[in-house]
Design a protein around this motif. Structure first.
Motif, mmCIF file in Angstrom:
data_model
loop_
_atom_site.group_PDB
_atom_site.id
_atom_site.type_symbol
_atom_site.label_atom_id
_atom_site.label_comp_id
_atom_site.label_asym_id
_atom_site.label_seq_id
_atom_site.Cartn_x
_atom_site.Cartn_y
_atom_site.Cartn_z
ATOM 1 N N TYR A 193 -23.978 4.328 -101.739
ATOM 2 C CA TYR A 193 -22.948 3.864 -100.819
ATOM 3 C C TYR A 193 -21.983 2.858 -101.441
ATOM 4 C CZ TYR A 193 -26.469 5.856 -97.740
ATOM 5 O OH TYR A 193 -27.382 6.707 -97.144
ATOM 6 N N SER A 194 -22.352 2.283 -102.570
ATOM 7 C CA SER A 194 -21.463 1.326 -103.232
ATOM 8 C C SER A 194 -21.931 1.086 -104.660
ATOM 9 C CB SER A 194 -21.445 -0.007 -102.479
ATOM 10 O OG SER A 194 -20.603 -0.936 -103.137
ATOM 11 N N ASN A 195 -20.970 0.773 -105.522
ATOM 12 C CA ASN A 195 -21.318 0.431 -106.904
ATOM 13 C C ASN A 195 -21.680 -1.045 -107.055
ATOM 14 O OD1 ASN A 195 -20.865 3.047 -107.795
ATOM 15 N ND2 ASN A 195 -18.734 2.647 -108.359
ATOM 16 N N ASN A 196 -21.404 -1.836 -106.009
ATOM 17 C CA ASN A 196 -21.611 -3.277 -106.093
ATOM 18 C C ASN A 196 -22.354 -3.788 -104.860
ATOM 19 O OD1 ASN A 196 -19.954 -4.227 -108.566
ATOM 20 N ND2 ASN A 196 -18.549 -2.851 -107.486
ATOM 21 N N VAL A 197 -23.430 -4.528 -105.105
ATOM 22 C CA VAL A 197 -24.235 -5.090 -104.030
ATOM 23 C C VAL A 197 -24.393 -6.584 -104.287
ATOM 24 C CG1 VAL A 197 -26.448 -5.020 -102.819
ATOM 25 C CG2 VAL A 197 -25.483 -2.912 -103.801
ATOM 26 N N LEU A 198 -24.138 -7.379 -103.251
ATOM 27 C CA LEU A 198 -24.334 -8.828 -103.343
ATOM 28 C C LEU A 198 -25.486 -9.203 -102.422
ATOM 29 C CD1 LEU A 198 -23.100 -11.404 -104.668
ATOM 30 C CD2 LEU A 198 -21.846 -11.739 -102.527
ATOM 31 N N ILE A 199 -26.518 -9.852 -102.992
ATOM 32 C CA ILE A 199 -27.726 -10.180 -102.241
ATOM 33 C C ILE A 199 -27.888 -11.683 -102.192
ATOM 34 C CG2 ILE A 199 -30.228 -9.850 -102.066
ATOM 35 C CD1 ILE A 199 -29.844 -7.430 -103.995
ATOM 36 N N LYS A 200 -28.062 -12.218 -100.982
ATOM 37 C CA LYS A 200 -28.329 -13.651 -100.798
ATOM 38 C C LYS A 200 -29.828 -13.854 -100.701
ATOM 39 C CE LYS A 200 -27.984 -17.268 -97.279
ATOM 40 N NZ LYS A 200 -27.449 -17.627 -95.945
ATOM 41 N N LEU A 201 -30.347 -14.769 -101.541
ATOM 42 C CA LEU A 201 -31.783 -15.035 -101.530
ATOM 43 C C LEU A 201 -32.055 -16.527 -101.442
ATOM 44 C CD1 LEU A 201 -32.928 -12.434 -104.210
ATOM 45 C CD2 LEU A 201 -33.251 -12.300 -101.744
ATOM 46 N N SER A 202 -33.306 -16.866 -101.240
ATOM 47 C CA SER A 202 -33.700 -18.261 -101.052
ATOM 48 C C SER A 202 -33.403 -19.092 -102.300
ATOM 49 C CB SER A 202 -35.195 -18.344 -100.739
ATOM 50 O OG SER A 202 -35.660 -19.679 -100.857
ATOM 51 N N PRO A 203 -32.879 -20.302 -102.124
ATOM 52 C CA PRO A 203 -32.634 -21.179 -103.279
ATOM 53 C C PRO A 203 -33.915 -21.636 -103.965
ATOM 54 C CG PRO A 203 -32.257 -22.362 -101.222
ATOM 55 C CD PRO A 203 -32.453 -20.924 -100.860
ATOM 56 N N MET A 204 -35.063 -21.396 -103.328
ATOM 57 C CA MET A 204 -36.354 -21.797 -103.900
ATOM 58 C C MET A 204 -36.868 -20.788 -104.923
ATOM 59 S SD MET A 204 -36.834 -24.630 -102.368
ATOM 60 C CE MET A 204 -38.534 -24.992 -102.801
ATOM 61 N N LEU A 205 -36.304 -19.602 -104.958
ATOM 62 C CA LEU A 205 -36.805 -18.560 -105.849
ATOM 63 C C LEU A 205 -36.609 -18.925 -107.312
ATOM 64 C CD1 LEU A 205 -35.656 -15.196 -104.207
ATOM 65 C CD2 LEU A 205 -37.994 -16.006 -104.480
ATOM 66 N N ASP A 206 -37.563 -18.500 -108.132
ATOM 67 C CA ASP A 206 -37.439 -18.644 -109.578
ATOM 68 C C ASP A 206 -36.570 -17.500 -110.106
ATOM 69 O OD1 ASP A 206 -38.459 -19.787 -112.258
ATOM 70 O OD2 ASP A 206 -38.934 -17.650 -112.387
ATOM 71 N N ILE A 207 -35.519 -17.843 -110.843
ATOM 72 C CA ILE A 207 -34.548 -16.835 -111.283
ATOM 73 C C ILE A 207 -35.191 -15.843 -112.245
ATOM 74 C CG2 ILE A 207 -32.417 -16.486 -112.592
ATOM 75 C CD1 ILE A 207 -31.385 -19.098 -111.358
ATOM 76 N N SER A 208 -35.938 -16.328 -113.221
ATOM 77 C CA SER A 208 -36.557 -15.434 -114.206
ATOM 78 C C SER A 208 -37.511 -14.446 -113.545
ATOM 79 C CB SER A 208 -37.296 -16.252 -115.271
ATOM 80 O OG SER A 208 -36.398 -17.061 -115.994
ATOM 81 N N SER A 209 -38.299 -14.924 -112.595
ATOM 82 C CA SER A 209 -39.227 -14.032 -111.884
ATOM 83 C C SER A 209 -38.465 -13.006 -111.055
ATOM 84 C CB SER A 209 -40.154 -14.843 -110.980
ATOM 85 O OG SER A 209 -40.939 -15.731 -111.745
ATOM 86 N N SER A 210 -37.362 -13.432 -110.457
ATOM 87 C CA SER A 210 -36.559 -12.520 -109.638
ATOM 88 C C SER A 210 -35.981 -11.386 -110.471
ATOM 89 C CB SER A 210 -35.419 -13.291 -108.958
ATOM 90 O OG SER A 210 -35.924 -14.318 -108.129
ATOM 91 N N LEU A 211 -35.635 -11.678 -111.725
ATOM 92 C CA LEU A 211 -35.055 -10.647 -112.592
ATOM 93 C C LEU A 211 -36.087 -9.607 -113.018
ATOM 94 C CD1 LEU A 211 -32.676 -12.818 -114.784
ATOM 95 C CD2 LEU A 211 -32.033 -11.165 -113.031
ATOM 96 N N LYS A 212 -37.367 -9.911 -112.866
ATOM 97 C CA LYS A 212 -38.395 -8.910 -113.137
ATOM 98 C C LYS A 212 -38.511 -7.922 -111.980
ATOM 99 C CE LYS A 212 -41.100 -12.159 -115.934
ATOM 100 N NZ LYS A 212 -42.365 -12.938 -116.029
ATOM 101 N N THR A 213 -38.019 -8.343 -110.818
ATOM 102 C CA THR A 213 -38.107 -7.512 -109.614
ATOM 103 C C THR A 213 -36.807 -6.780 -109.328
ATOM 104 O OG1 THR A 213 -39.671 -9.097 -108.676
ATOM 105 C CG2 THR A 213 -38.652 -7.557 -107.154
ATOM 106 N N LEU A 214 -35.694 -7.489 -109.501
ATOM 107 C CA LEU A 214 -34.383 -6.913 -109.208
ATOM 108 C C LEU A 214 -33.772 -6.319 -110.473
ATOM 109 C CD1 LEU A 214 -32.956 -9.739 -106.911
ATOM 110 C CD2 LEU A 214 -33.924 -7.541 -106.206
ATOM 111 N N LYS A 215 -33.177 -5.155 -110.342
ATOM 112 C CA LYS A 215 -32.621 -4.442 -111.490
ATOM 113 C C LYS A 215 -31.086 -4.422 -111.435
ATOM 114 C CE LYS A 215 -36.915 -3.584 -112.390
ATOM 115 N NZ LYS A 215 -37.632 -4.404 -113.392
#
Length: 393
Positions: A193-215
């Motif tokens: 449905y789109s080539n670009n997705v913007l996702i808002k997440l909790s400011p408490m999340l660890d960025i490095s860990s999030s990059l293992k989950t989000l592609k």
């Protein structure tokens, strides 16, 4: 949505009682036959919540408010403004629109915005308020955002998702896969449905860990307001297969501090270490969240105090540093008896960095009161515990 709330007399009553005791109002009962007092107090409490958080809504006439929990969970106006400035195009769909603050500000950057909200009453409230605020390019859909995507044949320039971080029992959720919708499962199919997705997440999340989950993450935005991190935004781009860029944004009353870098740059950077000089540098909260600890040293030609002390020093005062710069007046080794002679009972702004004792314990121990223009940093430098006394440069 009870439109009788919008009657002039009721609106005046709400405005006149913004600072009234809610319990007392409920005991007195409703002055309007057609309205229950609880309906009115819901409006009063929610409007009061908007006074600082959503000034546009608070100031406008005939705004209809949901319960205060919806206001607490919505984006603030300040973060919505920043967020909307990051992207633009012809079309955007907000899959979990809620009260509509983000959709309203996106409508200033896009020709058309589709606002989806599964709660029918909240969707109706948002639609009413969009009309009041003259946001005529927002299309309202009182339905689940994913069902809307599956039911239409359109594609969009951008999809925006603010997953709910509470379950059905209103309990907070912190893991990405526990939020609703589950964007981990969604991330492959949504690119239809789109080539670009913007996702808002909790400011408490660890960025490095999030990059293992989000592609397929191209950009990460860390948004802070007055040096408090409020939002993490992840930009997914279809078929993107490289290291993301991190953009830190700290909005202050007089200016906005920005610092951007590629994640690979931080890995390759080398920090230099040294003893205290004329000036002390404290990166803002967004930069600290980004983890650019070596790059700050390298890029601004600053010496780091210690490996785990994210404070820096220099003989010179830098320009455009993303944080605060202090002029050092005194440096003391951390000896309790000696320090009591120098700072005991004084007024100061106390901070700790890489220090074993907590701020409140130190204030109690040295009988320090908050305030004034003096700053006291209890920290570690070259494995030695120090107190740095300084003022804003």
């Amino acid at each position: 949505m009870n439109k009788k709330i919008l009657n002039t007399d009721v609106q005046n009553f709400i405005f006149d009682n913004l600072n009234s005791n809610i319990h007392s109002l409920i005991l007195r009962g409703s002055p309007f036959k057609q309205l229950d007092i609880k309906e009115i107090t819901i409006q009063i409490e929610a409007k009061k919540k908007c006074e600082l958080k959503l000034k546009t809504w608070y100031s406008a006439s005939n705004i209809y408010y949901p319960n205060k929990l919806n206001i607490e969970q919505t984006s603030s106006e300040s973060t919505a403004k920043i967020k909307s400035s990051l992207i633009s195009g012809d079309s955007l769909v907000d899959l979990s629109g809620g009260f509509g603050v983000d959709s309203y500000y996106f409508s200033r950057q896009f020709k058309a915005v589709t606002h989806c909200e599964i709660n029918a009453e909240l969707a109706e409230i948002a639609a009413h308020n969009f009309s009041v605020l003259k946001a005529d390019n927002i299309i309202n859909k009182a339905m689940d955002g994913l069902e809307f995507l599956n039911s239409c044949n359109n594609t969009f320039d951008w999809i925006y998702i603010d997953p709910s971080r509470r379950d059905a029992k209103k309990r907070k959720k912190f893991l990405i896969e526990d939020c609703s919708p589950n964007i981990v499962k969604l991330q492959n199919s949504i690119f239809k449905y789109s080539n670009n997705v913007l996702i808002k997440l909790s400011p408490m999340l660890d960025i490095s860990s999030s990059l293992k989950t989000l592609k397929q993450i191209r950009n990460i935005y860390i948004i802070a307001v007055k040096n408090e991190v409020k939002e993490l935004l992840f930009h997914q781009e279809k078929d993107f297969d490289s290291a993301p860029c991190i953009h830190t944004i700290n909005s202050k009353s007089s200016e906005t501090e920005r610092f951007s870098f590629e994640m690979q740059s931080e890995k390759k950077a080398e920090a230099t270490f040294g003893s205290l000089k004329n000036y002390l540098y404290e990166p803002n909260a967004a930069v600290l969240k980004s983890g650019a600890f070596k790059l700050i040293s390298e890029q601004f030609n600053l010496e780091k105090l210690d490996l785990h002390t994210h404070l820096y020093t220099s003989e010179l005062k830098s320009v455009d540093f993303p944080g605060k710069i202090y002029e050092i007046s005194n440096v003391f080794p951390y000896h309790k008896k000696t320090l009591k002679q120098h700072i005991g009972g004084s007024k100061a702004n106390v901070k700790t960095r890489n220090f074993p004792e907590k701020t409140e314990a130190l204030k109690k121990q040295f009988k320090l009161s908050d305030g004034g223009d003096s700053f006291l940093f209890f920290t570690s430098c070259q494995r030695e515990k120090l107190l740095i006394q300084c003022k804003l440069a």
